[in-house]
Write a protein that holds these residues in place. Structure first.
Motif, PDB file in Angstrom:
ATOM      1  N   ARG A  77      -2.867  11.580   4.190  1.00  0.00           N
ATOM      2  CA  ARG A  77      -4.143  11.052   3.128  1.00  0.00           C
ATOM      3  C   ARG A  77      -5.054   9.831   3.564  1.00  0.00           C
ATOM      4  O   ARG A  77      -6.585   9.432   3.556  1.00  0.00           O
ATOM      5  CB  ARG A  77      -4.667  11.572   1.881  1.00  0.00           C
ATOM      6  N   THR A  78      -3.834   8.912   3.310  1.00  0.00           N
ATOM      7  CA  THR A  78      -3.782   7.545   3.220  1.00  0.00           C
ATOM      8  C   THR A  78      -5.134   6.797   3.983  1.00  0.00           C
ATOM      9  O   THR A  78      -5.745   6.744   4.593  1.00  0.00           O
ATOM     10  CB  THR A  78      -3.274   6.899   2.621  1.00  0.00           C
ATOM     11  N   LEU A  79      -4.094   7.162   5.392  1.00  0.00           N
ATOM     12  CA  LEU A  79      -4.952   7.302   6.380  1.00  0.00           C
ATOM     13  C   LEU A  79      -6.724   7.699   6.963  1.00  0.00           C
ATOM     14  O   LEU A  79      -6.921   6.712   7.225  1.00  0.00           O
ATOM     15  CB  LEU A  79      -4.310   7.907   7.973  1.00  0.00           C
ATOM     16  N   ASN A  80      -6.812   8.779   6.524  1.00  0.00           N
ATOM     17  CA  ASN A  80      -8.098   9.606   6.618  1.00  0.00           C
ATOM     18  C   ASN A  80      -8.634   8.308   5.623  1.00  0.00           C
ATOM     19  O   ASN A  80     -10.199   8.145   6.162  1.00  0.00           O
ATOM     20  CB  ASN A  80      -7.771  10.810   5.904  1.00  0.00           C
ATOM     21  N   ALA A  81      -8.400   8.000   4.286  1.00  0.00           N
ATOM     22  CA  ALA A  81      -9.198   6.846   3.769  1.00  0.00           C
ATOM     23  C   ALA A  81      -9.467   6.391   4.010  1.00  0.00           C
ATOM     24  O   ALA A  81     -10.777   5.375   4.021  1.00  0.00           O
ATOM     25  CB  ALA A  81      -8.242   7.388   2.379  1.00  0.00           C
ATOM     26  N   PHE A  82      -8.210   5.288   4.489  1.00  0.00           N
ATOM     27  CA  PHE A  82      -8.475   4.450   5.145  1.00  0.00           C
ATOM     28  C   PHE A  82      -9.396   3.867   6.883  1.00  0.00           C
ATOM     29  O   PHE A  82     -10.445   3.569   6.799  1.00  0.00           O
ATOM     30  CB  PHE A  82      -7.688   3.202   5.784  1.00  0.00           C
TER      31      PHE A  82
END
Length: 413
Positions: free
Chosen positions: A388-393
């Motif tokens: 989730r964090t990688l996609n947001a970044f």
């Protein structure tokens, strides 16, 4: 210009936009282990800014130990400084276990990490001694060095050639003054995630006569085969003269400790003004720390899980083209090109539109034109949290590259 005018002038845009009063986190009451999710202004967020590396903050056994000790002793006991009425068998048992675990003869409990490091430095040196320290040392080291009435030299970050030059200067001075040399560095640098070159610093002892103090706040519990610290990871336990660890990171507690030989530790025990004239650590914290240390030693799977999360996060960021510097620890910085206005917009976008909270670092901690987002993995994060964090970044990085934050088109919640 008086002090109030100076404060108003120096606050700048960051102070105007990043006030604590803008909101606060609420912590969910959980029966089991604490998840890295909190509520901010009523909305749930995934948080990458928790001092809880091993997930011990809300571990059931830790909660039970904390609650039992609070019920048995109350928060006031012991009621005095360690040298007077504030000592107990439990305080001494914690010190004994910490010393054995980190590979030293003795250890001494400190009420606070920051205050403790400042006081350690102040106690170990006098005006005839010379301090040589890493340029990117933590603020507590810098403040401790500022108290020193003798000479101090700074060497370029993790640069052994620079350290050698400063040691040569320090040696000439101490030959005249009759003093000694104290080298100070960190086990893991908390901003960049880079390990201090402990083994290489120790190797210089064959050329120079000095003592080595390391601040291993981020290494204790996360580095080394057993989690004993960065000095264990680099096979340098014998070369470290004074070891500092904090309870605020892996142990999710309050306080710290310093470990060394019995002679040095006893000297600190009776001469550190910040401890001599301060009340002892409360018994519930001491008992809770004993339980935390037990779990740290007996459950290596916690450190393994932490590294699984950190490795996945760092690998994913690199694969998506992000610059995470030269971290070789679990601390995960993400460097972006941008100004202060971009930095505040990015963090607001992540928080409001993606439900992700992480720390922001800007000038003067890092050079102008750069933004650093610091992610702190824990054993309580999941691989789903990482994805989730990688996609947001990826999305945020694309907005930054397109200049959308400057146009204020990317932050509307």
């Amino acid at each position: 210009m008086d002090i109030f005018d100076k404060i108003a002038k120096n606050m700048g845009p960051l102070g105007q936009h990043q006030k604590w009063s803008h909101g606060y986190f609420s912590f969910p009451k959980l029966e089991g282990e604490i998840a890295p999710h909190m509520k901010f202004r009523g909305k749930e967020h995934l948080v990458w800014s928790l001092n809880n590396y091993l997930g011990l903050a809300n571990h059931p056994e830790v909660r039970e130990a904390d609650a039992k000790a609070a019920a048995d002793y109350g928060m006031a006991y012991p009621m005095g400084a360690r040298m007077m009425s504030g000592n107990s068998n439990n305080h001494e048992e914690l010190e004994k276990q910490l010393a054995e675990f980190t590979g030293f003869q003795d250890a001494f409990l400190l009420n606070y990490g920051y205050q403790g490091m400042v006081s350690i430095i102040d106690t170990l040196v006098d005006r005839n001694d010379v301090i040589v320290y890493d340029a990117e040392s933590h603020a507590c080291i810098i403040d401790g060095v500022r108290l020193h009435m003798g000479k101090r030299f700074v060497y370029q970050h993790n640069d052994m050639d620079s350290l050698r030059k400063q040691l040569e200067r320090a040696t000439k001075l101490t030959e005249q003054s009759g003093g000694g040399i104290l080298v100070i560095t960190e086990g893991v640098f908390g901003m960049s995630g880079a390990q201090g070159k402990i083994s290489e610093v120790v190797a210089l002892k064959s050329e120079f006569n000095f003592r080595l103090l390391i601040d291993d706040a981020h290494g204790f519990g996360t580095m080394g085969k057993t989690g004993a610290g960065t000095h264990e990871h680099q096979n340098s336990i014998a070369g470290v003269d004074v070891y500092f660890g904090t309870f605020a990171k892996s142990m999710a507690g309050i306080g710290a400790f310093v470990a060394s030989t019995e002679e040095i530790t006893n000297y600190l025990r009776y001469n550190m003004r910040s401890q001599t004239f301060a009340k002892s650590l409360p018994m519930p914290m001491v008992m809770g720390l004993l339980k935390r240390l037990e779990l740290l030693k007996s459950k290596p799977e916690l450190k393994d899980k932490l590294w699984t999360i950190a490795t996945a996060l760092q690998k994913g960021l690199r694969e998506r083209g992000f610059d995470i510097g030269n971290t070789n620890s679990v601390v995960t910085p993400v460097f972006l090109k941008g100004e202060l206005s971009d930095a505040t917009a990015i963090t607001m976008d992540l928080r409001e539109n993606y439900g992700i909270f992480c720390s922001i670092v800007v000038y003067p901690v890092i050079p102008k034109g750069l933004i650093m987002l610091r992610l702190i993995p824990t054993a309580m994060h999941t691989l789903e949290d990482v994805e989730r964090t990688l996609n947001a970044f990826s999305e945020v990085g694309d907005k930054l590259n397109k200049g959308l934050y400057k146009e204020k088109k990317a932050v509307e919640a």
